[in-house]
Design an enzyme around this catalytic site. Structure first.
Site, PDB file in Angstrom:
ATOM      1  N   ARG A 212      -1.881  -7.759 -20.090  1.00  0.00           N
ATOM      2  CA  ARG A 212      -1.501  -7.401 -18.714  1.00  0.00           C
ATOM      3  C   ARG A 212      -1.796  -5.939 -18.394  1.00  0.00           C
ATOM      4  O   ARG A 212      -2.085  -5.595 -17.242  1.00  0.00           O
ATOM      5  CB  ARG A 212      -0.009  -7.695 -18.517  1.00  0.00           C
ATOM      6  CG  ARG A 212       0.458  -7.593 -17.062  1.00  0.00           C
ATOM      7  CD  ARG A 212       1.884  -8.103 -16.932  1.00  0.00           C
ATOM      8  NE  ARG A 212       2.312  -8.178 -15.525  1.00  0.00           N
ATOM      9  CZ  ARG A 212       3.213  -7.380 -14.979  1.00  0.00           C
ATOM     10  NH1 ARG A 212       3.778  -6.424 -15.702  1.00  0.00           N
ATOM     11  NH2 ARG A 212       3.556  -7.507 -13.709  1.00  0.00           N
ATOM     12  N   ILE A 238       0.931  -6.716  -8.443  1.00  0.00           N
ATOM     13  CA  ILE A 238       0.753  -7.708  -9.492  1.00  0.00           C
ATOM     14  C   ILE A 238       2.119  -8.350  -9.721  1.00  0.00           C
ATOM     15  O   ILE A 238       3.132  -7.659  -9.863  1.00  0.00           O
ATOM     16  CB  ILE A 238       0.216  -7.062 -10.794  1.00  0.00           C
ATOM     17  CG1 ILE A 238       0.064  -8.114 -11.892  1.00  0.00           C
ATOM     18  CG2 ILE A 238       1.081  -5.901 -11.253  1.00  0.00           C
ATOM     19  CD1 ILE A 238      -0.569  -7.564 -13.174  1.00  0.00           C
ATOM     20  N   SER A 239       2.145  -9.663  -9.700  1.00  0.00           N
ATOM     21  CA  SER A 239       3.424 -10.373  -9.775  1.00  0.00           C
ATOM     22  C   SER A 239       4.099 -10.154 -11.122  1.00  0.00           C
ATOM     23  O   SER A 239       3.435  -9.914 -12.140  1.00  0.00           O
ATOM     24  CB  SER A 239       3.213 -11.870  -9.535  1.00  0.00           C
ATOM     25  OG  SER A 239       2.644 -12.095  -8.263  1.00  0.00           O
ATOM     26  N   GLN A 240       5.419 -10.272 -11.131  1.00  0.00           N
ATOM     27  CA  GLN A 240       6.154 -10.120 -12.383  1.00  0.00           C
ATOM     28  C   GLN A 240       5.809 -11.258 -13.333  1.00  0.00           C
ATOM     29  O   GLN A 240       5.513 -12.382 -12.901  1.00  0.00           O
ATOM     30  CB  GLN A 240       7.654 -10.079 -12.113  1.00  0.00           C
ATOM     31  CG  GLN A 240       8.230 -11.391 -11.613  1.00  0.00           C
ATOM     32  CD  GLN A 240       9.705 -11.297 -11.274  1.00  0.00           C
ATOM     33  OE1 GLN A 240      10.081 -11.204 -10.117  1.00  0.00           O
ATOM     34  NE2 GLN A 240      10.538 -11.324 -12.315  1.00  0.00           N
TER      35      GLN A 240
END
Length: 389
Positions: A212, A238-240
């Site tokens: 990530r 950016i999504s969790q």
């Protein structure tokens, strides 16, 4: 220079005691000395005039006048041969009388200092080099010319291919300054996601596979594996990790995914995770700089089953439809009709829906014109917009 300027000319004729010798000596000395001195017009000309005048006068006087006892039978021949003024002193007198030339004497040519001369001297007379002479490359006690405390290193001779090598650009990607990241941190993130309720081992394995931190700014690398959304520019995030895993788990539902469509590529992280669980992934981004960012982030991963597209995500990708699964990374007030039409029968669509208050919604296509909907859990996403920028 005339014979008046150099007494050796007159003395040569007088000592020989012969009028022909006097005439030859005087004339040769006068003519050659004057012409050489006047034409050259420098110290070099004076030196040549002196040397040529003296030597030719002496030699011609000896040859033409002969010795005192030889008598006046021998006579000089004018004009003097070219050899008498070009340094060929061995045959100056013989040419004037027709006598056999004297044996050749070795007169070394005048030496002119050039860079090649210095190199040649250094090679042939190594003992004459000064204390500070530079050794040849690869010789001496060490191949390195620079020693601590001895000043700057000398530049070695470069081969002819050096310029060609410099002309060829070398492409080298600047290394990322990712600090505070490790595989252990990524594993710890996956364990937290599992504790939050994600049970699909395929999805958890995909989360642990994709780095990530490669999809965010290096300055945020230390936060890459924290369960939180992070900015990626252009008012996008950016999504969790948990919400990424949860949405993919719901869409997959324990089955095999063939064709999957993602709306909102962003930085490319979720697309990379999807590529680990589906046979073929298509992803659309409406913001051109983010589309390019995703391509750069994914290039080094060399994901063969991922296709990125720049366009309006609300229109879907009809040329690649139908899709087994569709996932949206932005929240609209409702799911666009075009996306519902591109969902295969039996396919599953997962999307955030709402404005201020949002929740995940699962839509399953059960027939040609039939869909079912289910509300899951609360979430927070950026708004879904149409068009491209």
């Amino acid at each position: 220079m005339s014979s008046r300027d150099g007494k050796p000319d007159g003395k040569a004729g007088n000592n020989l005691g012969n009028n022909a010798g006097n005439n030859a000596g005087n004339n040769a000395g006068n003519n050659v000395g004057k012409n050489a001195g006047n034409n050259l017009g420098s110290n070099l000309g004076n030196n040549v005039g002196n040397n040529v005048g003296n030597n030719v006068g002496k030699n011609a006087g000896n040859s033409a006048g002969g010795k005192p006892e030889d008598g006046p039978e021998r006579r000089s021949t004018f004009p003097l041969p070219l050899s008498s003024v070009t340094g060929d002193r061995r045959n100056a007198a013989s040419s004037a009388t027709g006598a056999a030339p004297a044996p050749r004497q070795a007169f070394p040519p005048a030496k002119v200092a050039t860079p090649q001369t210095a190199t040649r001297n250094a090679a042939h007379y190594p003992d004459r080099q000064g204390a500070h002479a530079r050794p040849a490359p690869g010789t001496g006690p060490s191949s390195s010319w620079f020693k601590p405390g001895h000043g700057h290193p000398a530049m070695p001779a470069r081969p002819q291919s050096y310029a060609a090598g410099r002309a060829q650009p070398v492409e080298a990607a600047a290394p990322r300054a990712d600090h505070g990241v490790s595989d252990a941190m990524r594993h710890a993130m996956v364990m937290r996601v599992a504790k939050q309720g994600v049970r699909d081992t395929v999805v958890l394995a995909a989360l642990e596979t994709v780095p990530r931190h490669r999809f965010i700014e290096p300055a945020l690398s230390a936060q890459a594996y924290v369960d939180a959304s992070l900015p990626i520019g252009h008012n996008q995030t950016i999504s969790q990790p948990y919400i990424v895993a949860r949405m993919i788990e719901v869409m997959r539902n324990g089955g095999q995914l063939n064709h999957v469509l993602e709306i909102g590529t962003g930085c490319g992280y979720q697309a990379a995770v999807l590529s680990c669980v589906a046979r073929e992934v298509f992803s659309i981004e409406r913001i051109k700089p983010l589309h390019e960012l995703a391509k750069n982030n994914l290039r080094s991963l060399r994901i063969a089953n991922l296709r990125l597209h720049y366009g309006d995500g609300m229109l879907g990708l009809p040329q690649a439809a139908p899709f087994d699964g569709i996932i949206l990374a932005a929240a609209g007030l409702e799911v666009p009709r075009a996306l519902l039409e591109q969902l295969a029968v039996g396919g599953r669509l997962v999307a955030p829906v709402g404005d201020r208050v949002q929740h995940l919604q699962l839509i399953v296509r059960t027939g040609k014109a039939e869909w079912t909907s289910e509300t899951l859990e609360g979430c927070h996403f950026v708004p879904l917009r149409s068009g491209t920028v």
